[in-house]
Scaffold this motif. Structure first.
Motif, PDB file in Angstrom:
ATOM      1  N   THR A   1       0.839  -1.197   0.000  1.00 44.83           N
ATOM      2  CA  THR A   1       0.000   0.000   0.000  1.00 44.83           C
ATOM      3  C   THR A   1       0.874   1.247   0.000  1.00 44.83           C
ATOM      4  OG1 THR A   1      -1.649  -1.200   1.276  1.00 44.83           O
ATOM      5  CG2 THR A   1      -1.868   1.166   1.230  1.00 44.83           C
ATOM      6  N   ARG A   2       0.378   2.283  -0.647  1.00 44.92           N
ATOM      7  CA  ARG A   2       1.020   3.600  -0.640  1.00 44.92           C
ATOM      8  C   ARG A   2       0.009   4.579  -0.061  1.00 44.92           C
ATOM      9  NH1 ARG A   2       3.999   5.687  -5.814  1.00 44.92           N
ATOM     10  NH2 ARG A   2       5.657   4.624  -4.705  1.00 44.92           N
ATOM     11  N   HIS A   3       0.450   5.341   0.952  1.00 44.81           N
ATOM     12  CA  HIS A   3      -0.465   6.301   1.590  1.00 44.81           C
ATOM     13  C   HIS A   3       0.241   7.638   1.775  1.00 44.81           C
ATOM     14  CE1 HIS A   3      -3.811   7.686   4.004  1.00 44.81           C
ATOM     15  NE2 HIS A   3      -2.931   8.162   4.867  1.00 44.81           N
ATOM     16  N   ARG A   4      -0.464   8.705   1.442  1.00 47.37           N
ATOM     17  CA  ARG A   4       0.037  10.065   1.624  1.00 47.37           C
ATOM     18  C   ARG A   4      -0.402  10.534   3.013  1.00 47.37           C
ATOM     19  NH1 ARG A   4       2.177  12.901  -2.144  1.00 47.37           N
ATOM     20  NH2 ARG A   4       1.265  11.591  -3.748  1.00 47.37           N
ATOM     21  N   LEU A   5       0.554  10.685   3.903  1.00 39.85           N
ATOM     22  CA  LEU A   5       0.294  11.040   5.294  1.00 39.85           C
ATOM     23  C   LEU A   5       0.479  12.545   5.465  1.00 39.85           C
ATOM     24  CD1 LEU A   5      -0.188  10.119   8.245  1.00 39.85           C
ATOM     25  CD2 LEU A   5       2.255   9.691   8.408  1.00 39.85           C
ATOM     26  N   ALA A   6      -0.589  13.222   5.869  1.00 40.30           N
ATOM     27  CA  ALA A   6      -0.527  14.671   6.098  1.00 40.30           C
ATOM     28  C   ALA A   6       0.237  14.953   7.387  1.00 40.30           C
ATOM     29  CB  ALA A   6      -1.935  15.244   6.176  1.00 40.30           C
ATOM     30  N   THR A   7       1.077  16.000   7.355  1.00 44.04           N
ATOM     31  CA  THR A   7       1.883  16.339   8.523  1.00 44.04           C
ATOM     32  C   THR A   7       1.695  17.804   8.892  1.00 44.04           C
ATOM     33  OG1 THR A   7       3.809  16.898   7.176  1.00 44.04           O
ATOM     34  CG2 THR A   7       3.635  14.630   7.935  1.00 44.04           C
ATOM     35  N   SER A   8       1.991  18.118  10.129  1.00 43.28           N
ATOM     36  CA  SER A   8       1.892  19.494  10.613  1.00 43.28           C
ATOM     37  C   SER A   8       3.234  20.214  10.543  1.00 43.28           C
ATOM     38  CB  SER A   8       1.373  19.511  12.056  1.00 43.28           C
ATOM     39  OG  SER A   8       2.272  18.807  12.892  1.00 43.28           O
ATOM     40  N   GLY A   9       4.267  19.527  10.137  1.00 44.71           N
ATOM     41  CA  GLY A   9       5.606  20.095   9.996  1.00 44.71           C
ATOM     42  C   GLY A   9       6.418  19.190   9.097  1.00 44.71           C
ATOM     43  N   ARG A  10       7.667  19.517   8.880  1.00 42.58           N
ATOM     44  CA  ARG A  10       8.518  18.713   8.000  1.00 42.58           C
ATOM     45  C   ARG A  10       8.860  17.388   8.675  1.00 42.58           C
ATOM     46  NH1 ARG A  10      10.595  19.667   3.358  1.00 42.58           N
ATOM     47  NH2 ARG A  10      12.324  18.418   2.595  1.00 42.58           N
ATOM     48  N   ALA A  11       8.491  16.301   8.012  1.00 40.75           N
ATOM     49  CA  ALA A  11       8.749  14.964   8.553  1.00 40.75           C
ATOM     50  C   ALA A  11      10.177  14.540   8.246  1.00 40.75           C
ATOM     51  CB  ALA A  11       7.772  13.959   7.954  1.00 40.75           C
ATOM     52  N   PHE A  12      10.724  13.732   9.109  1.00 37.84           N
ATOM     53  CA  PHE A  12      12.037  13.142   8.904  1.00 37.84           C
ATOM     54  C   PHE A  12      11.900  11.656   8.586  1.00 37.84           C
ATOM     55  CE2 PHE A  12      15.822  11.025  10.712  1.00 37.84           C
ATOM     56  CZ  PHE A  12      16.769  11.559   9.872  1.00 37.84           C
ATOM     57  N   ILE A  13      10.843  11.034   9.152  1.00 39.69           N
ATOM     58  CA  ILE A  13      10.630   9.601   8.963  1.00 39.69           C
ATOM     59  C   ILE A  13       9.139   9.307   8.936  1.00 39.69           C
ATOM     60  CG2 ILE A  13      10.717   9.085  11.432  1.00 39.69           C
ATOM     61  CD1 ILE A  13      12.138   6.472  10.714  1.00 39.69           C
ATOM     62  N   GLY A  14       8.751   8.324   8.124  1.00 41.53           N
ATOM     63  CA  GLY A  14       7.393   7.799   8.119  1.00 41.53           C
ATOM     64  C   GLY A  14       7.442   6.347   8.551  1.00 41.53           C
ATOM     65  N   GLU A  15       6.528   5.948   9.401  1.00 39.85           N
ATOM     66  CA  GLU A  15       6.583   4.589   9.937  1.00 39.85           C
ATOM     67  C   GLU A  15       5.191   4.033  10.192  1.00 39.85           C
ATOM     68  OE1 GLU A  15       9.043   5.098  13.339  1.00 39.85           O
ATOM     69  OE2 GLU A  15       7.696   6.536  14.264  1.00 39.85           O
ATOM     70  N   VAL A  16       5.124   2.704  10.242  1.00 45.51           N
ATOM     71  CA  VAL A  16       3.891   2.007  10.597  1.00 45.51           C
ATOM     72  C   VAL A  16       4.063   1.530  12.033  1.00 45.51           C
ATOM     73  CG1 VAL A  16       2.325   0.115  10.051  1.00 45.51           C
ATOM     74  CG2 VAL A  16       3.558   1.272   8.216  1.00 45.51           C
ATOM     75  N   LEU A  17       3.218   2.038  12.930  1.00 46.24           N
ATOM     76  CA  LEU A  17       3.327   1.650  14.334  1.00 46.24           C
ATOM     77  C   LEU A  17       2.835   0.233  14.576  1.00 46.24           C
ATOM     78  CD1 LEU A  17       2.212   4.839  16.264  1.00 46.24           C
ATOM     79  CD2 LEU A  17       4.496   3.997  15.865  1.00 46.24           C
ATOM     80  N   ARG A  18       1.638  -0.064  14.049  1.00 46.26           N
ATOM     81  CA  ARG A  18       1.054  -1.388  14.280  1.00 46.26           C
ATOM     82  C   ARG A  18      -0.103  -1.600  13.324  1.00 46.26           C
ATOM     83  NH1 ARG A  18      -0.264   1.861  18.339  1.00 46.26           N
ATOM     84  NH2 ARG A  18      -2.435   2.433  18.615  1.00 46.26           N
TER      85      ARG A  18
END
Length: 144
Positions: free
Chosen positions: A122-139
């Motif tokens: 899956t590919r998902h565009r995750l909205a952020t409130s600031g500049r992200a350094f890493i994207g991860e799946v918690l669980r």
């Protein structure tokens, strides 16, 4: 000349009566209280471990991040793979963190496997409130 001994033949010290309060008898234990405390501790640890297993430990729903790209001040694109039972659905929690480790984005994504399929990419565009350094799946957990 005779010798006088200052101590008595027993190993216990002798105190003047009524001077230091009431003394406890040595070796007096409460085995019932100890047993009840042990049972309560085992029960509490069992509840905690069950809760943690429900939250993090289901091996049937396993996720791994393939890559995270297109990092801007408002988003990060997360590609991940989820292992689910054949034809099953999972709810995965995605998170983005900034360079300092603060959370800047969090979303739940539902992933559905086709019949006969166990691994879903899956590919998902995750909205952020600031500049992200890493994207991860918690669980990932079973979808209700």
């Amino acid at each position: 000349m005779t010798e006088t001994h200052a101590t008595t033949g027993t190993d216990a010290p002798v105190f003047p009566p009524g001077r230091y309060g009431r003394r406890r008898q040595p070796g007096r234990r409460r085995p019932l209280l100890v047993a009840l405390l042990a049972v309560a501790l085992v029960a509490a640890l069992g509840v905690v471990s069950l809760r943690l297993y429900q939250q993090y430990g289901d091996p049937t729903y396993r996720a791994e991040v393939i890559t995270y790209t297109e990092i801007t001040d408002e988003q990060v694109l997360v590609d991940f793979r989820v292992t689910v039972p054949e034809g099953g659905r999972a709810v995965c929690v995605l998170r983005a963190r900034d360079r300092a480790g603060a959370q800047v984005g969090l979303e739940q994504v539902t992933v559905t496997a086709s019949p006969g399929q166990r691994h879903v990419t899956t590919r998902h565009r995750l909205a952020t409130s600031g500049r992200a350094f890493i994207g991860e799946v918690l669980r990932c957990r079973p979808a209700a």
